[in-house]
Scaffold this motif. Structure first.
Motif: not given
Length: 314
Positions: A234-235, A227-228, A230-231, A136, A222, A220
């Motif tokens: 957040q990161l 990766v979205s 929104e994600r 990550k 999802g 991802s």
């Protein structure tokens, strides 16, 4: 009075299909227009009229109701843009003989400067990632390097394909708004971060990856396959906290602004920054002219002969 056979959903669907096919409007733009036009229809209905029968006066009443609701000038301007384009569509398709929105004027908008991080703040963000060799951690490092090196929109970043970074010329081919393509050069550190990520990327693939996930640079589990937005936001907030910066001050778009501002402050010209950002019109890039103004002022003060004489006198 409302038109008895009118189906507003059909009208709006037709308008959105036109915007998608002829203007290459993005999904987010289409969703915003849908909300704005649904709002328009509801407010016209409360005035006992509809889109076909509405007069300029009716539409001015809608604008007034938005103002009474306390909408920001920028939001009201966006809604008005949707209304104007919608009525132009109705007129062009022969559903109205006139365009009642043609003469409408929205609220004046102040020329707000973009929020910008200092170069020191950007350094703090990158310093906060040092030493993190986890999967990550390597992914976040690659995403940050690409974002800041190329000034990408967050949607362009997260939807990057793996094939986009396998070029041998150290550039990314980005497909931006309206399907417009542009070439974005990568820095050496960005290239290094991408290579490090590619060595561990497959570890993030789900057991039965979709076609989208297989192709994505940042896959991802999802439904998007990558990766979205929104994600990633957040990161980025978490990274801001680790760097000792207020999370409210940091967003993907703020980093895009930082990219442009720091380029201009270090000598880039406005046209080059326009091309790198993927702006269709130079007027969009001109929000950064305050940086050029400050640089030119400093240039004159530091190098103009008369300014030098003034310094010597003092």
């Amino acid at each position: 009075m409302p038109h008895p056979a009118l189906d507003h959903n059909v009208l709006i669907d037709g308008f959105l299909e036109m915007m998608s096919a002829e203007r290459a409007a993005s999904d987010n733009t289409l969703l915003a227009y849908r909300r704005d036009l649904d709002d328009l229809v509801a407010r016209l209905k409360s005035s006992r009229t509809d889109a076909i029968a509405a007069s300029t006066g009716h539409l001015e009443g809608v604008l007034s109701s938005w103002a009474q609701d306390g909408l920001a000038a920028s939001t009201a301007a966006r809604k008005l843009s949707a209304v104007k384009q919608f009525y132009l569509y109705l007129q062009t398709d022969g559903l109205r003989d006139d365009n009642p929105a043609h003469m409408l004027r929205g609220p004046s908008q102040g020329r707000s400067l973009p929020k910008v991080l200092s170069e020191e703040d950007v350094d703090k963000l990158f310093d906060a990632m040092k030493g993190d060799e986890t999967v990550k951690g390597l992914r976040l490092r690659a995403m940050m390097e690409i974002l800041y090196a190329g000034g990408l929109r967050v949607s362009e970043l997260v939807s990057l394909k793996k094939a986009a970074v396998l070029r041998r010329d150290d550039c990314l081919m980005i497909k931006g708004k309206g399907g417009r393509e542009r070439l974005v050069p990568l820095t050496e550190t960005a290239r290094y971060a991408i290579d490090a990520w590619l060595h561990v990327r497959d570890q993030t693939l789900p057991d039965n990856p979709s076609t989208a996930a297989k192709a994505a640079l940042f896959p991802s589990r999802g439904k998007l396959g990558h990766v979205s937005r929104e994600r990633f936001a957040q990161l980025l907030k978490g990274l801001a906290i680790a760097a000792g910066l207020p999370p409210s001050k940091i967003s993907p778009h703020v980093l895009r602004h930082a990219f442009a501002t720091h380029l201009l402050a270090n000598g880039a010209d406005l046209r080059s920054v326009q091309m790198l950002l993927g702006h269709a019109d130079i007027s969009t890039t001109q929000i950064y002219t305050h940086v050029l103004d400050a640089r030119l002022t400093a240039l004159v003060q530091d190098h103009h002969p008369l300014a030098q004489k003034d310094k010597n006198k003092s």
